[in-house]
Motif scaffolding. Structure first.
Motif, PDB file in Angstrom:
ATOM      1  N   ARG A   2      26.051  20.759  -6.572  1.00 19.94           N
ATOM      2  CA  ARG A   2      25.366  19.494  -6.784  1.00 19.94           C
ATOM      3  C   ARG A   2      26.196  18.607  -7.711  1.00 19.94           C
ATOM      4  N   GLN A  79      21.569  12.577 -12.920  1.00 22.50           N
ATOM      5  CA  GLN A  79      21.125  13.485 -13.977  1.00 22.50           C
ATOM      6  C   GLN A  79      21.993  13.388 -15.224  1.00 22.50           C
ATOM      7  N   ALA A 263      16.898  17.861 -16.449  1.00 21.95           N
ATOM      8  CA  ALA A 263      16.780  18.554 -15.167  1.00 21.95           C
ATOM      9  C   ALA A 263      15.351  18.478 -14.629  1.00 21.95           C
ATOM     10  N   THR A 267      13.880  16.582 -11.147  1.00 21.26           N
ATOM     11  CA  THR A 267      13.054  17.327 -10.190  1.00 21.26           C
ATOM     12  C   THR A 267      11.749  16.589  -9.918  1.00 21.26           C
ATOM     13  N   GLU A 275      19.507  13.347  -5.081  1.00 21.21           N
ATOM     14  CA  GLU A 275      20.194  13.669  -6.335  1.00 21.21           C
ATOM     15  C   GLU A 275      20.325  12.480  -7.279  1.00 21.21           C
ATOM     16  N   ARG A 321      19.527  23.069 -10.982  1.00 22.93           N
ATOM     17  CA  ARG A 321      19.893  21.729 -11.443  1.00 22.93           C
ATOM     18  C   ARG A 321      20.710  21.751 -12.738  1.00 22.93           C
TER      19      ARG A 321
END
Length: 474
Positions: A2, A79, A263, A267, A275, A321
């Protein structure tokens, strides 16, 4: 991998890879830090400082965060961007004091209750009679930057107590890596690695490091033994020099709370699974938060309510993640081969694991009577290329078929062979090695069959208990 894999890379270059990989469990998906995190976020959102939040106030706060964190002006947040922003809002972790990762109070984490429970669970069946008086060195030292398990002193106490029963062995407990030297090791028949982590034998002086490593390998290869539990496999697969620098520089520690919160925010908000978090997804998350918090439909949320209900606002931590699938940096491949594998991932305690008995005929598994059993603990998995049944004789393993699809999905890039060993033995030169993967939680040391299994493994390493230790796959 990711996109957030870059997070792990960043921290590795920052010299904190060990803290990231092994320390994440201590958060328990925001557990202990949840109160401080909630207080910090509330303070940032409560702009008029009246001790309550209104919906416009919360939504405005989220909007201002989005604008400030979208430094590329793309209209979305990644993120890493959320992590950078959250890190500025949350209280900074305390500085890592020089030597902090290497020090530990041997009595500080074994309360009388847990010691009493362990003593009550000690095996009543006698162990194997030793061929002669045996001496065991418990090495409870962790390397610079390594995670220090709270169960270390209890495990040492259990090993000592089992040795005292029937005079099986005498125990010396050491928190000093300098005790691994050729002259000192002449006094012992085996070494017990008590959740050692990181580069636990290393010293700033490369010559000292080389001497300790040589003494350790010569000890077992010349006919002595190694018994190890849990985090002994979380050693020498990261950058020792970088980890040591992080632990001794006195610089700021890694803000694991921010990492986990970022993280969980992704989510919760990333509904289209691309993402990234769009401005619409971020605004929707703010509205969802207020709806969950304003249970009485008063239009106001107090600080106390925000803190009390904060953890319920977000989904459980998705370990994938965290971007922990970075390539290991092997520092001492001979140790990784000797110990049987190196740490990749763990299901957090108290994950339920079904343990199957791979060799029911071994004296090291006799206490299980050939029957599967269940255990709650933090359970390690190994990098696929590091563990093989061609290298070890497997005693017990995870019954992977009994794990739920949801639990399996927590591990990114699981083993293609679904082979997750828990305990095993192997030959190293003329010597013997035993490893048991469980032992993170204190409760493991109050389980009589597990103590019997550990005792048998130690007696195998000492040379008193004979067992088939040929590789499971020829």
């Amino acid at each position: 991998m990711r996109q957030n894999g870059s997070i792990a890379t960043t921290y590795i270059w920052a010299g904190a890879a060990v803290l990231l990989v092994t320390g994440i469990a201590s958060l328990r998906a925001q557990g202990q830090d949840g109160g401080r995190t909630a207080q910090a976020l509330f303070a940032a959102l409560d702009t008029d400082k009246d001790g309550t939040l209104t919906r416009p106030e919360l939504e405005s706060g989220f909007k201002s965060w989005f604008t400030a964190w979208d430094n590329t002006h793309s209209g979305t947040l990644t993120q890493p961007q959320i992590l950078a922003g959250i890190s500025k809002l949350l209280p900074a972790p305390p500085p890592v004091k020089p030597g902090q990762a290497n020090t530990f109070n041997p009595a500080g984490n074994s309360t009388p209750i847990t010691v009493d429970a362990m003593m009550a669970a000690l095996p009543t069946a006698p162990g194997t009679k030793p061929m002669h008086q045996r001496k065991l060195l418990v090495m409870a030292h962790t390397g610079a930057g390594g995670f220090v398990h709270a169960s270390i002193p209890l495990a040492a106490k259990a090993v000592e107590a089992m040795g005292n029963q029937g005079g099986l062995w005498t125990t010396t407990v050491s928190y000093d890596a300098a005790d691994i030297n050729t002259d000192n090791l002449k006094k012992y028949d085996a070494i017990f690695l008590d959740s050692t982590t990181a580069c636990f034998l290393d010293d700033p002086d490369p010559a000292v490091t080389a001497a300790r490593r040589a003494a350790f390998l010569d000890f077992v290869r010349d006919g002595k033994g190694i018994a190890a539990i849990h985090a002994a496999t979380d050693s020498y697969h990261t950058d020792c020099l970088a980890s040591e620098a992080a632990a001794t520089s006195g610089g700021p520690g890694m803000n694991l709370g921010a990492l986990v919160l970022a993280a969980r925010l992704v989510t919760a908000a990333d509904k289209d699974n691309d993402e990234t978090v769009s401005q619409q997804e971020w605004a929707a998350l703010a509205g969802d938060w207020f709806q969950k918090l304003d249970t009485g439909n008063t239009g106001n949320v107090t600080r106390a309510d925000f803190v009390a209900h904060f953890n319920s606002l977000l989904p459980p931590l998705d370990m994938r993640r965290l971007g922990l699938e970075s390539k290991p940096v092997l520092q001492w491949p001979e140790f990784n081969t000797l110990i049987g594998g190196y740490f990749k991932f763990h299901w957090p305690d108290p994950q339920l694991i079904s343990v199957k008995i791979d060799d029911p005929n071994s004296p090291l598994t006799a206490m299980f009577h050939g029957k599967e059993f269940e255990i709650h603990d933090e359970t390690y998995t190994f990098e696929q290329e590091s563990f093989s049944r061609k290298n070890v004789h497997v005693l017990t393993s995870i019954d992977y078929d009994k794990m739920s699809a949801e639990d399996k999905a927590k591990e990114a890039h699981p083993r293609t062979d679904a082979d997750y060993a828990l305990s095993y033995i192997r030959r190293e030169g003329k010597g013997r090695v035993f490893y048991e993967g469980h032992g993170h939680s204190d409760r493991v040391y109050a389980m009589t069959p597990m103590l019997e299994h550990l005792r048998a493994g130690i007696q195998y390493a000492l040379g008193d208990l004979k067992a088939d230790d040929s590789p499971s796959v020829k």
